[in-house]
Design an enzyme around this catalytic site. Structure first.
Site, PDB file in Angstrom:
ATOM      1  N   ASP A 113       0.845  -1.200   0.000  1.00 25.47           N
ATOM      2  CA  ASP A 113       0.000   0.000   0.000  1.00 25.47           C
ATOM      3  C   ASP A 113       0.882   1.252   0.000  1.00 25.47           C
ATOM      4  OD1 ASP A 113      -2.081   1.795   0.384  1.00 25.47           O
ATOM      5  OD2 ASP A 113      -2.550   1.167   2.415  1.00 25.47           O
ATOM      6  N   ARG A 175     -10.161 -12.411   8.636  1.00 23.95           N
ATOM      7  CA  ARG A 175      -8.918 -13.013   8.136  1.00 23.95           C
ATOM      8  C   ARG A 175      -9.167 -14.420   7.591  1.00 23.95           C
ATOM      9  NH1 ARG A 175      -4.648  -9.737   9.908  1.00 23.95           N
ATOM     10  NH2 ARG A 175      -4.848  -8.863  11.985  1.00 23.95           N
TER      11      ARG A 175
HETATM   12  P1  5GP Z   1       2.110  -0.464   3.680  1.00 25.02           P
HETATM   13  O1  5GP Z   1       3.186  -0.552   4.723  1.00 25.02           O
HETATM   14  O2  5GP Z   1       2.555  -0.827   2.284  1.00 25.02           O
HETATM   15  O3  5GP Z   1       1.371   0.863   3.723  1.00 25.02           O
HETATM   16  O4  5GP Z   1       0.939  -1.425   4.084  1.00 25.02           O
HETATM   17  C1  5GP Z   1       1.129  -2.689   4.336  1.00 25.02           C
HETATM   18  C2  5GP Z   1       0.201  -3.166   5.419  1.00 25.02           C
HETATM   19  O5  5GP Z   1      -0.942  -2.342   5.648  1.00 25.02           O
HETATM   20  C3  5GP Z   1      -0.341  -4.491   4.983  1.00 25.02           C
HETATM   21  O6  5GP Z   1       0.531  -5.535   5.340  1.00 25.02           O
HETATM   22  C4  5GP Z   1      -1.658  -4.562   5.701  1.00 25.02           C
HETATM   23  O7  5GP Z   1      -1.455  -5.068   6.996  1.00 25.02           O
HETATM   24  C5  5GP Z   1      -2.104  -3.123   5.790  1.00 25.02           C
HETATM   25  N1  5GP Z   1      -3.036  -2.798   4.679  1.00 25.02           N
HETATM   26  C6  5GP Z   1      -2.798  -2.011   3.611  1.00 25.02           C
HETATM   27  N2  5GP Z   1      -3.881  -1.941   2.803  1.00 25.02           N
HETATM   28  C7  5GP Z   1      -4.840  -2.706   3.383  1.00 25.02           C
HETATM   29  C8  5GP Z   1      -6.204  -3.044   3.035  1.00 25.02           C
HETATM   30  O8  5GP Z   1      -6.785  -2.650   2.020  1.00 25.02           O
HETATM   31  N3  5GP Z   1      -6.854  -3.869   3.900  1.00 25.02           N
HETATM   32  C9  5GP Z   1      -6.290  -4.356   5.045  1.00 25.02           C
HETATM   33  N4  5GP Z   1      -7.043  -5.152   5.790  1.00 25.02           N
HETATM   34  N5  5GP Z   1      -5.026  -4.065   5.401  1.00 25.02           N
HETATM   35  C10 5GP Z   1      -4.296  -3.251   4.576  1.00 25.02           C
END
Ligand code: 5GP
Ligand code: MG
Length: 189
Positions: A113, A175
């Site tokens: 993300d 989950r």
């Molecule tokens: P990043 O560090 O790339 O922003 O996000 C990674 C983490 O954010 C993922 O491993 C997950 O735990 C959480 N995350 C990001 N987008 C989503 C989403 O659409 N749904 C959920 N449930 N978790 C997300």
């Protein structure tokens, strides 16, 4: 009986984005590609699933990779909490894997993300003397922060929506769904 497992639906789910069948097929493809790419690293491959979101992905992924001798070392990173659906920045929650020197590290995460989680872990593992560090995510959001974050293996590129299922949670729920989908607004109370 089988129908209960193949019907990709749930009362709180708005739309299924990735079906359980599509996930199963793609996870095997990813594992086969990784198996080929790491033939040189047999016995020196350490797979690091990022808890808790990649729990189901990791379990299926490593079972599709029986031909490689590999280690599994869990790590926990928290970025979302409870009912938040926007990342608050990534922090390590718990110990990092040990004895990575000379090992080829493959990070497994549920979704890419903001990129914060992968950036944090990559730099930690590189500074611990890993021979190489690569990342494999099941999902990647089609947004600039995710698409510009280095990631060697990706299962599916999806639209920028908050998703649950197959390890991904909302307030620690959902989950256990075998597919990935969006939540109905009323389920996000
Ligand atoms: P990043 O560090 O790339 O922003 O996000 C990674 C983490 O954010 C993922 O491993 C997950 O735990 C959480 N995350 C990001 N987008 C989503 C989403 O659409 N749904 C959920 N449930 N978790 C997300
Ligand atoms: Mg996560």
């Amino acid at each position: 009986m089988d129908d209960a497992f193949t019907s990709d639906t749930h009362q709180d789910i708005g739309r299924v984005l990735v079906s359980s069948t599509a996930i199963a097929r793609r996870v095997v493809e990813l594992a086969q590609q990784v198996g080929d790419d790491y033939a040189h690293a047999d016995g020196r491959l350490t797979v690091v699933p990022v808890m808790t979101g990649s729990l189901l992905f990791a379990a299926d992924f490593v079972r599709a990779l029986p031909q490689r001798r590999l280690r599994i070392q869990l790590t926990t990173v928290s970025s979302y909490g409870g009912k938040n659906t926007a990342s608050r920045g990534s922090t390590l929650a718990g110990a990092l894997p040990k004895h990575l020197e000379g090992h080829h590290v493959l990070i497994l995460d549920d979704i890419l993300d903001s990129g914060g989680t992968l950036r944090l872990l990559r730099s930690e593992f590189e500074s611990r003397g890993a021979a190489s560090v690569r990342a494999c995510v099941l999902l990647r959001k089609k947004i600039p922060s995710a698409m510009s974050t280095p990631c060697e293996y990706c299962g599916f590129d999806i639209d920028d929506e908050f998703v649950v299922g197959y390890g991904l949670d909302y307030d620690d729920l959902y989950r256990n769904l075998p597919f990935v989908g969006t939540l109905k607004p009323e389920a996000r109370a």
